[in-house]
Design a protein around this motif. Structure first.
Motif, short mmCIF file in Angstrom:
data_model
loop_
_atom_site.label_atom_id
_atom_site.label_comp_id
_atom_site.label_asym_id
_atom_site.label_seq_id
_atom_site.Cartn_x
_atom_site.Cartn_y
_atom_site.Cartn_z
N VAL A 1 -22.08 34.68 -80.96
CA VAL A 1 -21.75 35.58 -79.85
C VAL A 1 -22.80 35.43 -78.76
CG1 VAL A 1 -21.40 37.98 -79.17
CG2 VAL A 1 -20.64 37.19 -81.43
N PHE A 2 -22.33 35.18 -77.55
CA PHE A 2 -23.19 35.09 -76.37
C PHE A 2 -22.95 36.34 -75.51
CE2 PHE A 2 -22.69 30.69 -77.55
CZ PHE A 2 -23.89 30.09 -77.22
N PRO A 3 -23.91 37.25 -75.42
CA PRO A 3 -23.75 38.39 -74.53
C PRO A 3 -24.08 37.96 -73.10
CG PRO A 3 -25.79 38.59 -75.75
CD PRO A 3 -25.12 37.34 -76.23
N ILE A 4 -23.08 37.91 -72.24
CA ILE A 4 -23.28 37.45 -70.86
C ILE A 4 -22.85 38.54 -69.88
CG2 ILE A 4 -23.13 35.00 -71.42
CD1 ILE A 4 -20.21 35.08 -70.45
N ALA A 5 -23.18 39.77 -70.19
CA ALA A 5 -22.68 40.91 -69.43
C ALA A 5 -23.70 41.48 -68.46
CB ALA A 5 -22.22 42.00 -70.39
N GLY A 6 -24.66 40.70 -68.04
CA GLY A 6 -25.65 41.21 -67.10
C GLY A 6 -25.07 41.44 -65.72
N THR A 7 -25.79 42.20 -64.93
CA THR A 7 -25.32 42.52 -63.58
C THR A 7 -25.67 41.44 -62.57
OG1 THR A 7 -27.34 43.74 -63.14
CG2 THR A 7 -25.44 45.00 -63.97
N GLY A 8 -26.58 40.54 -62.88
CA GLY A 8 -26.92 39.45 -61.98
C GLY A 8 -27.84 39.85 -60.84
N VAL A 9 -28.59 40.93 -61.00
CA VAL A 9 -29.46 41.41 -59.94
C VAL A 9 -30.43 40.31 -59.49
CG1 VAL A 9 -31.26 43.08 -59.35
CG2 VAL A 9 -29.27 43.80 -60.65
N LEU B 1 -26.38 24.62 -62.87
CA LEU B 1 -27.70 24.37 -63.44
C LEU B 1 -27.73 22.89 -63.77
CD1 LEU B 1 -30.41 25.45 -64.58
CD2 LEU B 1 -29.23 25.70 -66.77
N GLY B 2 -28.34 22.10 -62.91
CA GLY B 2 -28.34 20.66 -63.12
C GLY B 2 -26.93 20.10 -62.99
N ALA B 3 -26.47 19.38 -64.02
CA ALA B 3 -25.14 18.76 -63.99
C ALA B 3 -24.05 19.68 -64.53
CB ALA B 3 -25.17 17.47 -64.81
N GLY B 4 -24.39 20.91 -64.90
CA GLY B 4 -23.40 21.82 -65.45
C GLY B 4 -23.67 23.24 -65.02
N THR B 5 -23.28 24.17 -65.86
CA THR B 5 -23.48 25.59 -65.57
C THR B 5 -24.41 26.21 -66.60
OG1 THR B 5 -21.59 26.23 -66.94
CG2 THR B 5 -21.14 25.81 -64.60
N PHE B 6 -24.87 27.41 -66.33
CA PHE B 6 -25.73 28.12 -67.28
C PHE B 6 -25.05 28.24 -68.64
CE2 PHE B 6 -28.19 29.40 -63.66
CZ PHE B 6 -29.41 29.80 -64.14
N ILE B 7 -23.79 28.58 -68.65
CA ILE B 7 -23.10 28.80 -69.92
C ILE B 7 -22.95 27.49 -70.72
CG2 ILE B 7 -20.68 28.59 -69.20
CD1 ILE B 7 -20.34 31.30 -70.78
N GLU B 8 -22.75 26.39 -70.01
CA GLU B 8 -22.67 25.09 -70.70
C GLU B 8 -24.02 24.74 -71.31
OE1 GLU B 8 -19.26 22.77 -68.15
OE2 GLU B 8 -21.26 22.94 -67.29
N ALA B 9 -25.10 25.02 -70.58
CA ALA B 9 -26.44 24.74 -71.10
C ALA B 9 -26.75 25.61 -72.32
CB ALA B 9 -27.48 24.98 -70.01
N ALA C 1 -24.54 26.80 -74.53
CA ALA C 1 -23.71 26.39 -75.67
C ALA C 1 -24.02 24.98 -76.17
CB ALA C 1 -22.23 26.47 -75.28
N ARG C 2 -24.57 24.13 -75.33
CA ARG C 2 -24.82 22.72 -75.67
C ARG C 2 -25.58 22.52 -76.98
NH1 ARG C 2 -27.05 21.17 -71.05
NH2 ARG C 2 -24.98 21.01 -70.15
N PRO C 3 -26.67 23.24 -77.26
CA PRO C 3 -27.41 22.99 -78.50
C PRO C 3 -26.59 23.22 -79.77
CG PRO C 3 -28.71 24.34 -77.01
CD PRO C 3 -27.34 24.24 -76.43
N PHE C 4 -25.52 23.97 -79.67
CA PHE C 4 -24.72 24.28 -80.85
C PHE C 4 -23.70 23.19 -81.18
CE2 PHE C 4 -26.30 28.30 -79.25
CZ PHE C 4 -26.83 28.84 -80.41
N GLN D 1 -16.23 29.75 -84.17
CA GLN D 1 -15.93 29.99 -82.76
C GLN D 1 -17.17 30.45 -82.02
OE1 GLN D 1 -13.11 33.20 -82.24
NE2 GLN D 1 -14.10 34.45 -83.80
N LEU D 2 -17.14 30.25 -80.71
CA LEU D 2 -18.14 30.79 -79.81
C LEU D 2 -17.46 31.92 -79.06
CD1 LEU D 2 -19.62 27.52 -78.27
CD2 LEU D 2 -20.49 28.82 -80.21
N VAL D 3 -18.09 33.08 -79.02
CA VAL D 3 -17.53 34.24 -78.33
C VAL D 3 -18.46 34.62 -77.20
CG1 VAL D 3 -16.89 36.67 -78.56
CG2 VAL D 3 -16.45 35.08 -80.45
N PHE D 4 -17.90 34.73 -75.99
CA PHE D 4 -18.66 35.10 -74.81
C PHE D 4 -18.23 36.49 -74.38
CE2 PHE D 4 -18.31 30.56 -75.09
CZ PHE D 4 -19.62 30.14 -74.90
#
Length: 66
Positions: free
Chosen positions: A8-16, A28-36, A38-41, A50-53
């Motif tokens: 489970v990836f908690p990605i519910a921040g407000t982005g302040v 983020l580089g050649a991809g997005t934060f979320i791809e970076a 999940a990549r190690p897994f 499953q991966l849950v976001f």
């Protein structure tokens, strides 16, 4: 062999700190934060069910998913 796990990836921040932008889809580089995040897994995909976001409803992340 053990049962596959769910990650489970908690990605519910407000982005302040990122100017109120939904960070998981910021570049983020050649991809997005979320791809970076999940990549190690990938090396463990055989052991992952499953991966849950988890995000806020207001982020409407479904519009970014295939």
């Amino acid at each position: 062999m053990t049962d596959p796990i769910t990650i489970v990836f908690p990605i519910a921040g407000t982005g302040v700190r990122s100017g109120f932008k939904f960070r998981p889809f910021l570049e983020l580089g050649a991809g997005t934060f979320i791809e970076a995040a999940a990549r190690p897994f990938r090396a463990w995909s055989h052991a992952i069910r499953q991966l849950v976001f988890v995000c806020l409803e207001e982020h409407d992340a479904g519009r970014f998913m295939e």
